[in-house]
Design a protein around this motif. Structure first.
Motif, PDB file in Angstrom:
ATOM      1  N   ALA A  50      38.774  39.248  43.916  1.00  0.00           N
ATOM      2  CA  ALA A  50      38.582  38.108  44.818  1.00  0.00           C
ATOM      3  C   ALA A  50      37.093  37.872  45.080  1.00  0.00           C
ATOM      4  CB  ALA A  50      39.333  38.350  46.124  1.00  0.00           C
ATOM      5  N   THR A  51      36.330  38.949  45.162  1.00  0.00           N
ATOM      6  CA  THR A  51      34.880  38.817  45.330  1.00  0.00           C
ATOM      7  C   THR A  51      34.285  38.099  44.120  1.00  0.00           C
ATOM      8  OG1 THR A  51      34.757  40.804  46.691  1.00  0.00           O
ATOM      9  CG2 THR A  51      32.716  40.101  45.615  1.00  0.00           C
ATOM     10  N   VAL A  52      34.742  38.461  42.934  1.00  0.00           N
ATOM     11  CA  VAL A  52      34.283  37.791  41.707  1.00  0.00           C
ATOM     12  C   VAL A  52      34.605  36.304  41.784  1.00  0.00           C
ATOM     13  CG1 VAL A  52      34.639  37.579  39.215  1.00  0.00           C
ATOM     14  CG2 VAL A  52      34.405  39.855  40.251  1.00  0.00           C
ATOM     15  N   LEU A  53      35.825  35.973  42.168  1.00  0.00           N
ATOM     16  CA  LEU A  53      36.220  34.563  42.263  1.00  0.00           C
ATOM     17  C   LEU A  53      35.317  33.791  43.212  1.00  0.00           C
ATOM     18  CD1 LEU A  53      40.086  35.011  42.327  1.00  0.00           C
ATOM     19  CD2 LEU A  53      38.766  33.851  40.539  1.00  0.00           C
ATOM     20  N   GLY A  54      34.886  34.437  44.280  1.00  0.00           N
ATOM     21  CA  GLY A  54      34.005  33.796  45.236  1.00  0.00           C
ATOM     22  C   GLY A  54      32.596  33.554  44.710  1.00  0.00           C
ATOM     23  N   LYS A  55      32.240  34.224  43.631  1.00  0.00           N
ATOM     24  CA  LYS A  55      30.902  34.090  43.051  1.00  0.00           C
ATOM     25  C   LYS A  55      30.886  33.156  41.839  1.00  0.00           C
ATOM     26  CE  LYS A  55      29.395  38.656  44.567  1.00  0.00           C
ATOM     27  NZ  LYS A  55      28.154  38.372  45.255  1.00  0.00           N
TER      28      LYS A  55
END
Length: 135
Positions: A50-55
């Motif tokens: 999810a952190t990746v998706l936010g970036k």
């Protein structure tokens, strides 16, 4: 190499290894984000995915809106709060049709928790406009 980086998103790895994996996945993921969607990962990878998706730029995320909305079925799932934030960045005209479909599905399934999450998203969206009624 990407598979190895995605595997390293696991929260059981050292924080340093997770941070490096997040950066590597953001850099190398390309346009196919399906390998980092929660349905394709172990639960221990969800938060960092999810952190990746936010970036990642919103334009790449748009075709995955239905799956991202499913991630909100339980707000306690790892990454759900981050995905909520990603969804709030999506323009109204792109999100609303999918959000309406997800709400219909949640109603059909009588999934109160998911329905509450979807309504919360709908009500907190930055593009939400409230009509002012004169007194």
């Amino acid at each position: 190499m990407l598979e190895k980086d995605i595997a390293a998103l696991d929260w059981n790895n050292s924080r340093d290894k997770q941070v490096k994996a997040i950066a590597a996945v953001v850099k190398n993921i390309g346009d196919d984000l399906s390998p980092i969607l929660f349905i394709n990962l172990k639960k221990a990878q969800w938060e960092n995915a999810a952190t990746v998706l936010g970036k990642i730029e919103v334009a790449k995320v748009i075709k995955y809106i239905p799956t991202l909305l499913e991630w909100l079925m339980d707000v306690n799932w790892p990454g759900a709060t981050r995905v909520y934030g990603v969804l709030l960045e999506i323009p109204e005209h792109l999100l609303l049709p999918h959000l309406d479909n997800a709400i219909s599905q949640a109603l059909e399934e009588a999934d109160e928790e998911w329905l509450e999450s979807l309504h919360d998203l709908q009500n907190k969206a930055p593009w939400r406009v409230f009509a002012v009624v004169p007194l």
